[in-house]
Motif scaffolding. Structure first.
Motif, mmCIF file in Angstrom:
data_model
loop_
_atom_site.group_PDB
_atom_site.id
_atom_site.type_symbol
_atom_site.label_atom_id
_atom_site.label_comp_id
_atom_site.label_asym_id
_atom_site.label_seq_id
_atom_site.Cartn_x
_atom_site.Cartn_y
_atom_site.Cartn_z
ATOM 1 N N PRO A 143 0.863 -1.382 0.239
ATOM 2 C CA PRO A 143 -0.088 0.189 -0.032
ATOM 3 C C PRO A 143 1.002 1.223 0.093
ATOM 4 O O PRO A 143 2.028 1.368 0.653
ATOM 5 N N LEU A 144 0.392 2.266 -0.823
ATOM 6 C CA LEU A 144 0.923 3.656 -0.554
ATOM 7 C C LEU A 144 0.446 4.406 0.613
ATOM 8 O O LEU A 144 -0.705 4.054 1.035
ATOM 9 N N LEU A 145 0.899 5.168 0.978
ATOM 10 C CA LEU A 145 0.761 6.057 2.272
ATOM 11 C C LEU A 145 0.247 7.527 1.929
ATOM 12 O O LEU A 145 1.211 8.074 1.136
ATOM 13 N N CYS A 146 -0.651 7.991 2.690
ATOM 14 C CA CYS A 146 -1.070 9.437 2.255
ATOM 15 C C CYS A 146 -1.505 9.876 3.329
ATOM 16 O O CYS A 146 -2.118 9.406 4.396
ATOM 17 N N ARG A 344 -5.848 0.657 12.768
ATOM 18 C CA ARG A 344 -6.445 -0.030 11.800
ATOM 19 C C ARG A 344 -6.018 -0.334 10.764
ATOM 20 O O ARG A 344 -6.414 -0.706 9.583
ATOM 21 N N VAL A 345 -4.476 0.038 10.576
ATOM 22 C CA VAL A 345 -3.726 -0.236 9.221
ATOM 23 C C VAL A 345 -3.797 -1.614 9.071
ATOM 24 O O VAL A 345 -4.181 -2.151 7.854
ATOM 25 N N ALA A 346 -3.580 -2.674 9.863
ATOM 26 C CA ALA A 346 -3.356 -3.938 9.528
ATOM 27 C C ALA A 346 -5.032 -4.549 9.165
ATOM 28 O O ALA A 346 -5.099 -5.259 8.161
ATOM 29 N N GLU A 347 -5.985 -3.914 9.585
ATOM 30 C CA GLU A 347 -7.402 -4.286 9.237
ATOM 31 C C GLU A 347 -7.588 -3.778 7.753
ATOM 32 O O GLU A 347 -8.339 -4.529 7.027
ATOM 33 N N GLY A 353 -6.289 -5.175 0.567
ATOM 34 C CA GLY A 353 -5.257 -5.846 -0.232
ATOM 35 C C GLY A 353 -4.010 -4.829 -0.358
ATOM 36 O O GLY A 353 -4.169 -3.467 0.034
ATOM 37 N N PRO A 354 -3.046 -5.160 -1.259
ATOM 38 C CA PRO A 354 -1.958 -4.320 -1.360
ATOM 39 C C PRO A 354 -2.454 -3.001 -2.174
ATOM 40 O O PRO A 354 -1.357 -1.934 -2.163
ATOM 41 N N ASP A 355 -3.285 -3.141 -3.298
ATOM 42 C CA ASP A 355 -3.494 -2.204 -3.991
ATOM 43 C C ASP A 355 -4.571 -0.971 -3.501
ATOM 44 O O ASP A 355 -5.586 -0.938 -4.000
ATOM 45 N N VAL A 356 -3.837 -0.322 -2.612
ATOM 46 C CA VAL A 356 -4.830 0.673 -1.935
ATOM 47 C C VAL A 356 -3.859 1.845 -1.472
ATOM 48 O O VAL A 356 -2.482 1.707 -1.400
ATOM 49 N N GLN A 384 4.062 -4.412 7.451
ATOM 50 C CA GLN A 384 4.115 -5.710 8.306
ATOM 51 C C GLN A 384 2.771 -6.669 7.784
ATOM 52 O O GLN A 384 2.551 -7.820 8.262
ATOM 53 N N ALA A 385 1.686 -5.742 7.416
ATOM 54 C CA ALA A 385 0.475 -6.150 7.295
ATOM 55 C C ALA A 385 0.214 -7.323 6.313
ATOM 56 O O ALA A 385 1.023 -7.493 5.286
#
Length: 385
Positions: A143-146, A344-347, A353-356, A384-385
């Motif tokens: 995932p990308l972070l914003c 809530r990051v892991a959730e 999935g990874p494309d978010v 880690q998720a």
């Protein structure tokens, strides 16, 4: 011409190619056929069917019911086909044909639409899409972070300092809060110049590829100027609110080769279009399909379980709209947001999935620890998720 005379008009010679639109209708079963037929007329000729002067108009222009299926008590799904020529070559008319006049009637919801190549070829869609945005930030498999620079009321220098620390902490997309425009306490030009420089400086210090995305939503005549100023100042992308300034404004930005910047769409003013299940536009069509046709590369929306009212099902429908096959139009990133927290990051990673793109704002500041460390924690949790 004598009173009462009529003209049948020139012969129509259309391609006969049609595209399909799915609506949900909330009405008694005895009315559903009439309601569906009303959509066919209202969205095309908007004219008494019995008075149509040319039978070719009735045959080639008027919408055509393909199927009606019962969903549950008092709810039905209708599939209607329209001629591709009725959409013209303009996004404004395409949206009008999908849900123009009929949006004014109760119990009708636009759910999704199929885009044949004849229409998709008219709309390049996102300039970057998921793959292109990953290339820009140098992240291929997670995932990308914003986050957003806020709160409103801070001046340009304070926001630039925030942007610098957020980039040092490893955030990939650092956007203006959508409430930042051109206010006396934070003028657009000064803010964008300072924040662009701050993020560029952080990238030089870390070797990273963080992008700063200023909000260029503005009065119609000012959008282009702000976008080009942002480009010249070194911004890495643009934030835009199509609910405030229009989907076609997004299209114009995406199509501008001199800009060549990714666009992050914000849902301000669009909530009323989607929250009632029996009217408006589905989450997948509004935030997914229409944003893609307009050219947004990522779409922000309220995640389920946050401070807004989107459900898990609505969020899944939205994600489906970001990837639904639409000719050559690229898939885009879903960006769940709205009061999201680090715990809530892991959730969220498990759900999307990874494309978010994960968007966390206030929680990066709320727990009192160092902001750069909090950003690094955000990054570690996503990996880690």
């Amino acid at each position: 011409m004598p009173s009462g005379s009529s003209v049948s008009g020139a012969s129509l010679d259309l391609s006969r190619a049609r595209f399909e639109v799915v609506y949900h209708l909330a009405c008694p079963g005895t009315e559903v056929e009439t309601r569906a037929r009303d959509i066919c007329i209202e969205q095309t000729v908007e004219f008494p069917e019995s008075a149509i002067p040319n039978p070719e108009i009735r045959e080639q222009i008027v919408g055509r019911i393909l199927a009606i299926e019962a969903l549950d008590a008092g709810r039905f799904e209708a599939r209607i086909a329209y001629p591709v020529e009725a959409a013209g070559s303009e996004l404004t008319q395409f949206v009008n044909l999908l849900f123009g006049n009929i949006s004014l009637k109760p119990g009708v919801r636009l759910v999704r639409f199929e885009v044949p190549d004849a229409l998709a070829d008219l709309y390049p869609g996102p300039r970057f899409g998921r793959d292109g945005l990953r290339t820009l930030v140098g992240v291929t498999d997670r995932p990308l972070l914003c986050t957003a620079i806020k709160p409103m009321g801070l001046g340009p220098h304070e926001l630039a300092d925030l942007a610098h620390r957020l980039a040092l902490g490893g955030i990939h997309l650092i956007k203006d809060d959508h409430g930042l425009a051109d206010q006396v306490f934070c003028p657009f030009d000064e803010r964008v110049a300072l924040c662009s420089e701050a993020v560029s400086r952080a990238n030089r210090e870390t070797g990273g590829n963080a992008l700063y995305l200023p909000n260029v939503t503005a009065p119609a005549g000012e959008i282009g100027r702000r976008a080009h100023f942002a480009k010249e100042a070194g911004a890495g992308g643009l934030l835009f609110c199509p609910g405030l300034a229009g989907l076609d404004a997004v299209r114009a930005l995406a199509a501008d080769d001199r800009l060549d910047l990714p666009i992050l769409s914000h849902p301000a003013f669009q909530g009323g279009h989607c929250i009632h299940p029996d009217s408006g536009v589905s989450h997948g069509a509004l935030f997914g399909q229409l944003n893609r046709m307009a050219g947004a590369d990522a779409t922000i929306f309220p995640n389920w379980g946050g401070r807004f009212s989107f459900t898990r099902e609505a969020c899944l429908d939205l994600v489906e709209g970001t990837v639904r096959p639409m000719g050559s139009i690229r898939p885009i990133f879903p960006v769940p947001a709205g009061g999201m927290r680090l715990d809530r990051v892991a959730e969220m990673c498990d759900f999307y999935g990874p494309d978010v793109i994960l968007l966390i704002g206030g929680d990066l500041h709320a727990n009192g620890r160092d902001l750069i460390d909090n950003c690094r924690q955000f990054s570690n949790l996503s990996q880690q998720a």
